[in-house]
Design an enzyme around this catalytic site. Structure first.
Site, short mmCIF file in Angstrom:
data_model
loop_
_atom_site.label_atom_id
_atom_site.label_comp_id
_atom_site.label_asym_id
_atom_site.label_seq_id
_atom_site.Cartn_x
_atom_site.Cartn_y
_atom_site.Cartn_z
CD GLU A 407 -33.37 -36.50 -41.77
OE1 GLU A 407 -33.59 -35.33 -41.41
OE2 GLU A 407 -33.07 -36.81 -42.95
CG HIS A 474 -41.48 -27.87 -39.72
ND1 HIS A 474 -41.69 -27.58 -41.05
CD2 HIS A 474 -40.13 -27.91 -39.56
CE1 HIS A 474 -40.53 -27.41 -41.66
NE2 HIS A 474 -39.57 -27.61 -40.78
#
Length: 668
Positions: A407, A474
């Site tokens: 990322e 998540h």
């Protein structure tokens, strides 16, 4: 052509094809930064500059690489690469003004030393975190490749920086995408005081190249001829055959990491060994032996450079100290953007939240030909939520790109695309994963406009939120990580219509936008939405219900929880405000509601400590105090990580507690 091996102290100059003019230019190009540095060390002792990071002994690398590059190719240097700046012929008074924090510098006094960039000279300066600029070089190189430009970018790091994750991420992306990047490691022996033996255990840092499928070379960083000729050869090769190459320059730092730290930790014999390899003294002796230079020429060069330094220093010192203009300081945090509202006159269709997002993405790709999408699994697979399904077939793999799981470097790559005048979207597969890309977002994207007037035209999509049984990694709603960072815009819609219009605007806005999309809303919320392209303004809330008794202020899934609760309680007195945009914030709309009702309750899915709800409560207390008839209430999730089991998650989320708090405020 000069032949034969000539040794002057510690550097051997082998056969080469450079003529006398080229050799003299390389010599004077190294001499100038050396003389500037010597002057700066005097000024440092006199207290006329605040700090200095010396590159004495490493000039051959900066000068050799820069001279081998074309003038319109970007270089991303570090804080010991003065030769990059002088070899690009930046006016010295501007450099001196930069180091003194004056207006003629490149950052309006907002950043120091070499922490700046300049599009005019195609230089992108470092930030103190070192690693992120490697990913930026990837982005610039990607733009070259997408535009079919036979160009490369060159990026510098030290041997210490190669331990950072960004180094490995950037090399991997460049390798996978065959990006024309020259990765330059200046291995100068020490990271501040830490020797290389305590930093890595491979024999040479160049050994890391083959591990990523990258060609690598070791170059004597104190030999200007070797640096210039080899980099010239490799640069031309990269232009013809785009690919990354890793270079390890063997050199040494002859002074402290910065002057205050000194060099007492370096063994004396090591200092003597590398002192004998001084790149300027050795090259000067070589040119004297070859008859290219003589003492008179050297004195002439030194006199000319000294005159240039003195004149430019006088100009910089004569400039007034910069004065703060608060309105200008605030205005320069964001790139100017005049929103153009586009209203769709097309028919509407009843679609889901997820469909609205997908439509906005597709229509923005059609509208912006220089827009590139990047993310894990977004190409062939269409993303884990299938939002970009079919996009690769329609727009091609160049514009809809799968990325490795890295990322930080992907965000850096997006920044590099923006530097080259393109637009980028990065999809965080889940907003939780943004922690792995946090540094370049908050320290690079957010600050770059304020620091040196470079826009960061990047949208980062953030699928977020709980209620779907996805557990601690998540399910987070982490907007508060970013709402406090000046330079970022944070958008968080609750309905398909808003999601499509606001996402379209995000791609028009040249500032970095964090766009939060609640996963639980993707396929559970439907709305009539125009088929064609349209936009909505940032910074404007939406009044969902009109009421006179209580202001309910919320966003995201909280809007739907509030609607459910009001229906369940059969309460008609609520003035329900959906913020939609958190930064910029519609403070005027909030105050209008609270001043009307006299009571306010703020609902967030985030846990309360440090949440954006706390900021809103503080603003209401500050701006609406005289209108309040009750304490400002906040309702949020439990002060725990978000759990997985349905019963635990239901208790964690604030929906039921909101009902009780609302009743409490009604009865107050």
């Amino acid at each position: 052509m000069f032949s034969g091996k000539t040794k002057s102290k510690g550097v051997i100059y082998k056969d080469h094809k450079l003529n006398a003019t080229q050799l003299t230019d390389l010599y004077t190009s190294m001499l100038k930064p050396r003389m500037i540095e010597e002057k700066m060390l005097i000024l440092l002792r006199q207290g006329k500059i605040s700090k200095w990071f010396s590159g004495i002994g490493q000039e051959a690398i900066s000068v050799g690489v820069t001279k081998a590059m074309q003038e319109d190719e970007y270089i991303l240097p570090m804080h010991r690469n003065l030769g990059v700046f002088t070899s690009r012929n930046i006016p010295l008074y501007r450099l001196f003004s930069q180091w003194q924090g004056k207006a003629s510098g490149f950052t309006k006094g907002r950043d120091r030393s070499f922490h700046f960039g300049t599009q005019e000279y195609k230089i992108v300066g470092m930030i103190s975190h070192l690693g992120p600029q490697l990913g930026v070089a990837d982005g610039i190189a990607l733009a070259h490749k997408l535009k079919n430009e036979k160009k490369l970018s060159a990026v510098f790091t030290g041997e210490g920086g190669t331990s950072e994750g960004d180094f490995h991420e950037a090399l991997n992306i460049a390798a996978v995408w065959d990006l024309p990047v020259l990765f330059c490691i200046e291995n100068n022996g020490y990271g501040l005081s830490t020797p290389t033996i305590e930093q890595y255990r491979c024999k040479d840092l160049a050994d890391r190249g083959p591990g990523y499928g990258i060609e690598s070379h070791i170059i004597d960083g104190n030999n200007i001829i070797e640096v210039f000729e080899k980099i010239s050869e490799l640069a031309q090769s990269i232009r013809n055959e785009p690919r990354p190459i890793l270079i390890e320059f063997k050199t040494f730092r002859m002074r402290g990491h910065e002057e205050a730290s000194g060099t007492k930790y370096v063994p004396e014999e090591l200092m003597e060994e590398w002192g004998d390899k001084d790149p300027i003294i050795n090259f000067e002796n070589y040119l004297l032996q070859e008859g290219i230079l003589n003492e008179e020429k050297i004195k002439g060069f030194r006199k000319s450079i000294k005159k240039e330094i003195d004149e430019n220093l006088h100009k910089a010192f004569s400039e007034n100290i910069i004065e703060s203009d608060t309105s200008q300081e605030i205005a320069d945090v964001y790139e100017t953007y005049d929103h153009q509202e586009i209203i769709s006159k097309s028919n509407k269709e009843n679609i889901r939240f997820v469909d609205a997002i997908s439509q906005a993405l597709k229509q923005s790709l059609e509208r912006h030909y220089d827009l590139v999408f990047m993310g894990q699994d977004i190409a062939d697979y269409g993303g884990v939520f299938k939002i970009t399904e079919g996009f690769m077939g329609e727009f091609g793999k160049d514009r809809v790109r799968n990325t490795p799981i890295c990322e930080s470097a992907v965000v850096g790559t997006a920044m590099g695309l923006s530097i080259k005048g393109m637009k980028a979207m990065v999809e965080m597969q889940f907003s939780d994963f943004v922690s792995s890309g946090f540094n370049p977002i908050v320290n690079y994207l957010a600050k770059v406009k304020y620091r040196w007037d470079q826009k960061a035209d990047v949208v980062i999509r953030m699928p977020c939120g709980g209620g779907v049984g996805a557990g601690p990694f998540h399910s987070q709603t982490n907007e508060a990580w970013f709402t406090k960072v000046p330079g970022l815009k944070v958008i968080y819609p609750a309905f398909p219509y808003d999601a499509k219009g606001l996402l379209n605007t995000a791609f028009n806005d040249p500032n970095p936008v964090l766009f939060f999309e609640h996963k639980a809303l993707y396929r559970s919320v439907r709305q009539d939405v125009p088929v064609d392209y349209y936009t909505l303004p940032f910074g404007k809330s939406s009044r969902i219900k009109e009421g006179e008794q209580i202001s309910i202020i919320t966003y995201g899934a909280g809007v739907h929880w509030a609607l459910d609760t009001l229906e369940e309680m059969n309460f008609a007195g609520a003035d329900l405000l959906d913020l939609r945009s958190l930064q910029p914030l519609d403070l005027e709309g909030i105050c209008a509601s609270v001043n009307k009702t006299g009571k306010a309750i703020i609902l967030t899915e985030d846990s309360l400590a440090g949440s954006f709800a706390s900021e809103i409560a503080a603003l209401i207390s500050e701006h609406c105090f005289e209108s309040l008839d009750a304490p400002v209430l906040r309702v949020g999730s439990l002060e725990t990580p978000i759990p997985f089991a349905q019963t635990l998650e239901r208790e964690y989320l604030p929906k039921e507690r909101f009902k009780n708090k609302l009743q409490e405020l009604i009865e107050y």
